[in-house]
Write an enzyme that holds these catalytic residues in place. Structure first.
Site, PDB file in Angstrom:
ATOM      1  N   GLY A 136      36.784  40.970  24.453  1.00 21.51           N
ATOM      2  CA  GLY A 136      36.685  41.983  24.670  1.00 21.51           C
ATOM      3  C   GLY A 136      35.431  42.856  24.508  1.00 21.51           C
ATOM      4  N   PRO A 137      35.188  44.008  24.459  1.00 21.97           N
ATOM      5  CA  PRO A 137      34.094  44.690  24.461  1.00 21.97           C
ATOM      6  C   PRO A 137      33.451  44.860  22.984  1.00 21.97           C
ATOM      7  CG  PRO A 137      35.869  46.406  24.589  1.00 21.97           C
ATOM      8  CD  PRO A 137      36.412  45.216  24.727  1.00 21.97           C
ATOM      9  N   ASP A 165      31.246  26.205  19.573  1.00 20.87           N
ATOM     10  CA  ASP A 165      30.669  27.199  20.656  1.00 20.87           C
ATOM     11  C   ASP A 165      29.333  27.582  20.362  1.00 20.87           C
ATOM     12  OD1 ASP A 165      30.797  28.206  23.245  1.00 20.87           O
ATOM     13  OD2 ASP A 165      31.742  30.062  22.319  1.00 20.87           O
ATOM     14  N   GLY A 185      32.812  40.061  26.259  1.00 22.75           N
ATOM     15  CA  GLY A 185      33.239  38.905  26.530  1.00 22.75           C
ATOM     16  C   GLY A 185      34.487  38.568  26.659  1.00 22.75           C
TER      17      GLY A 185
END
Length: 817
Positions: free
Chosen positions: A515-516, A628, A512
């Site tokens: 980062g991984p 979120d 995302g």
């Protein structure tokens, strides 16, 4: 001589015909059907299958009854479609379907087998089970169809009450509508899979009673005397594995008959056949006393029919509404005198001989010891009680409760089980002092307290020393003063590299804006999810620190658990528990995933998300706004328990703060509330809006963002609202839910979803009310028009910087776990 020979041959022929007729009485095939007036009789003669009319009813039904008492019907095929005359015919098709035809050869009922056989036959077994199988098959397990999978109001030995997790089949009892109408009534007995599975009797979607959890020997809600169980006639068992969850019982004396019946009034009775009197003897009645009514006394109470009043608060608790309590209205229950302090010295008070509380919000492990169970509960701030899962052989397994404890009964002579309820240390001290003074054992308590204090001081010194050593060499400056309060394990970078095969691409789960994310396996086999801040990312540092500080302080079964972090060599890494079922979006938006998500599981997930949000908004030490919340940020563990994740954008509120304002709007368009996306205003109602979007997406299996319809240009929220005002609510529900859904639950969830996405924040319910609406049958207010009724662009203010994703990814999303 010749005449005698003829007579002998004739006798043999007649005997052969009789034997052939007798052996064929329990079976029909494509070449042999059964008409009204004929019956099948099981090989041992226990049961009969035929046509009947209950009471004064003129309708004809196909059913199974006892040979010893033909009025006792245990199963009905065409419960809702009676035949109007005596022309019914039961046939087995060449494909292996069992069909019931009327006078015009129209099918009024059929079995639903999708498997075919070369030589299909239908046989009535001595257990009362009507089966369809291949006549050449010798294995009794290999069946095309069986009536035991579709019970009516009677629970027979060897029948399963519960779930086939492979096929999604639920086997449950449903009462007759009346004594003369076998159509499904409003009462049912079924296995509730939430938490530790338990049997419940329901009226519609409302639980009416429960026998208590199974502890290996008996249901904790029934009186139990080991001496009277020395020579049992029945053997009970609950089976829990990856393929099945069910309850069953077996006869230890196969010459007797026993049955459980759920009658039209909702009362469950057990009957045993008495040969001497040729009648049924009542063995037990589930609704034997007032305390069997579910949650009669409310939370944190015990019910006992031997005292007056029958409801009492547990020790350390007081009535929530004293006025109502004193008037005999106990449903509000009780609340703690002293709030829990979590890590500051909570303990447990042992209750003996109690019906264990409702296990729908519980967790269990079959192998842990009671001591390990104690420690696990004590280290989880949301854990309110614990008990042994199985009391046989001294006790094994662990059962933990989260949230309120409801539906407890106190037994005075036999029955129940030990339960350990979490209490504040000061409350425990007060209870113990009262007990000690009464028993005049104060010196023992003082000595014990002194020993405890010494060991506590020693333990504290060792803990501080260990923590100081652990913190050496760690970049404390990065996390600042917040690090001191988190008690979060720090992982070594080399350990994580080894666990992830040096962050190999083959271990990569997804990526995302942060980062991984990698799957890792620690030494010992524990699986973890490793979230690594990308060195090339221009975002994520603030989110990383925010997530570490926030989630380290949160403990709830519906929040993802942060196991630790790593801040070595300019790396910023978060380590989470691994979620084998990935995220919710896979199950609701993927065609293959949708097939795996039936309605009971869906409803369970909805409730879990709601309880997780309620904890963030109200019950945690910090009041947290997630900001979120979306389907991809809801992870699912091995038991499909939902866990809210990704707290990089979360904000904390003070106890007197109701909303906040930001110049940096971040999140995911499609889930953001109007007031946040347009004006940067966020509050708990912003999360409520996001929850409502998820709920509507789960029902429709469609994304709000990008939704399209041939008749209009509205988004999913607008489409749902249009169907609501046109009274076409069921058109929103995806067809994959039809076979498993409970219509009243689905409609209630749709109603709640629309209430959550209302345009004005003040109109939206808070999460405590959402949980109440989902779990009860209270009257719901009518919803108003939703926010973002139509798909439109969000106006951009030059004074605000609002980076948000238009492709359903936020700045901190992890797509796969």
């Amino acid at each position: 001589m010749q005449a005698l020979r003829r007579l002998f041959v004739c006798s043999l022929l007649i005997s052969f015909i009789r034997i052939s007729t007798t052996t064929a009485l329990d079976t029909i095939s494509p070449s042999r059907s059964m008409r009204d007036g004929e019956t099948l009789i099981s090989a041992g003669g226990n049961f009969q299958l035929g046509f009947f009319s209950p009471g004064t009813s003129k309708g004809r039904y196909l059913g199974i009854w006892y040979s010893v008492h033909t009025e006792t019907v245990v199963w009905v095929a065409n419960r809702e479609t009676p035949l109007g005359d005596s022309s019914g015919v039961l046939k087995v098709t060449e494909q292996g379907l069992l069909v019931l035809l009327n006078s015009t050869n129209r099918i009024v009922w059929s079995s639903n087998s999708s498997t075919t056989a070369g030589n299909p036959v239908s046989q009535l077994m001595d257990s009362g089970n009507l089966v369809v199988k291949d006549g050449n098959e010798t294995n009794p397990v290999n069946l095309l169809w069986q009536s035991f999978d579709y019970p009516c109001d009677t629970f027979l030995p060897e029948m399963k009450l519960g779930w086939d997790l492979v096929t999604g089949l639920e086997r449950y009892l449903s009462s007759w509508r009346s004594t003369e109408d076998p159509a499904p009534g409003e009462f049912s007995s079924r296995m509730d899979r939430r938490g530790f599975p338990q049997v419940v009797t329901m009226k519609g979607a409302k639980i009416m009673s429960r026998p208590g959890s199974w502890n290996g020997l008996h249901f904790t809600g029934y009186p139990y005397n080991p001496q009277t169980q020395a020579s049992p006639t029945l053997e009970y068992e609950i089976v829990l594995n990856k393929d099945e969850v069910y309850y069953e019982y077996r006869l230890l004396n196969t010459s007797m008959f026993s049955r459980y019946v759920l009658n039209p009034s909702g009362t469950a009775h057990q009957f045993t056949w008495v040969y001497q009197t040729h009648s049924w003897e009542l063995s037990s009645a589930v609704q034997a006393d007032q305390c069997q009514n579910y949650a009669l006394c409310g939370a944190y109470t015990s019910c006992s029919v031997n005292v007056s009043p029958i409801c009492a608060c547990l020790k350390g608790f007081v009535p929530k509404s004293p006025k109502d309590w004193n008037s005999g209205y106990w449903s509000d229950g009780c609340v703690r005198k002293i709030p829990l302090a979590c890590s500051s010295g909570d303990g447990f008070l042992n209750y003996t001989g109690v019906k264990l509380p409702d296990t729908s919000s519980s967790w269990y492990d079959k192998s842990m010891s009671l001591k390990e169970c104690n420690g696990l509960c004590l280290n989880n701030c949301s854990c309110t009680a614990y008990a042994n899962l199985d009391i046989r052989e001294g006790g094994t397994g662990c059962l933990l409760w989260f949230g309120n404890l409801t539906d407890m009964t106190q037994f005075t002579s036999g029955g129940g089980q030990d339960l350990y309820i979490r209490m504040a240390a000061s409350e425990l001290d007060g209870i113990e002092r009262k007990s000690t003074f009464k028993k005049k054992k104060l010196p023992i308590i003082l000595i014990g307290s002194a020993v405890f204090l010494v060991w506590f001081i020693i333990g504290l010194i060792l803990y501080i020393r260990k923590r100081k050593l652990r913190n050496q060499g760690v970049t404390k400056d990065y996390l600042g003063e917040d690090r001191e309060d988190m008690e979060l394990p720090l992982f070594d970078l080399s350990t994580l590299a080894k666990a992830t095969n040096d962050f190999s691409s083959s271990n990569k789960l997804g990526e995302g804006g942060f980062g991984p994310v990698y799957k890792g396996t620690l030494i010992g086999g524990k699986e973890i999810a490793v979230k690594r801040l990308s060195k090339n990312s221009g975002q994520g540092t603030i989110e990383f620190k925010n997530e570490v500080i926030l989630i380290a302080r949160l403990q709830h079964r519906n929040l993802v658990k942060l196991l630790g972090c790593c801040v070595q060599e300019e790396e910023k890494i978060l380590i989470y528990e691994f979620m084998p079922n990935k995220s919710l979006d896979f199950f609701i938006f993927d065609q293959e995933g949708q097939k795996l998500l039936d309605w009971p599981t869906c409803f369970h997930i909805i409730g879990g998300i709601a309880r997780g949000l309620l904890y963030l908004h109200q019950d945690s030490r910090l009041r947290i706004i997630h900001r979120d919340l979306k389907a991809s940020n809801v992870l699912l563990d091995n038991d499909m328990i939902p866990k809210i994740s990704d707290f990089g954008l979360a904000k904390t509120f003070g106890s007197d703060q109701s909303r906040g304002n930001t110049n940096r709007v971040v999140g995911t368009y499609g889930y953001m509330s109007p007031e946040y996306a347009i004006d940067g205003i966020f509050s708990m109602k912003s999360d409520v809006f996001s929850f409502g979007v998820i709920l509507l997406e789960m029902l429709s299996r469609k994304k709000n963002r990008g939704f399209s319809h041939p008749d209009h240009h509205l988004n999913l929220l607008g489409h749902a609202w249009t169907l609501w005002i046109q009274d076409k609510q069921l058109e929103l529900i995806d067809t994959t839910l039809y076979d498993s859904c409970n219509i009243s639950e689905v409609l209630r969830c749709l109603h709640v979803g629309l209430l959550c996405v209302q345009r004005v924040p003040e109109d939206r319910p808070n999460m405590s009310y959402v949980v109440l609406m989902l779990s009860s049958d209270i009257t719901l207010p009518p919803p108003k028009q939703p926010g973002f009724y139509t798909e439109r662009s969000v106006p951009e203010s030059p004074s605000r910087n609002r980076p948000f994703s238009v492709n359903y990814f936020s700045t901190t999303v992890i797509e796969a776990r």
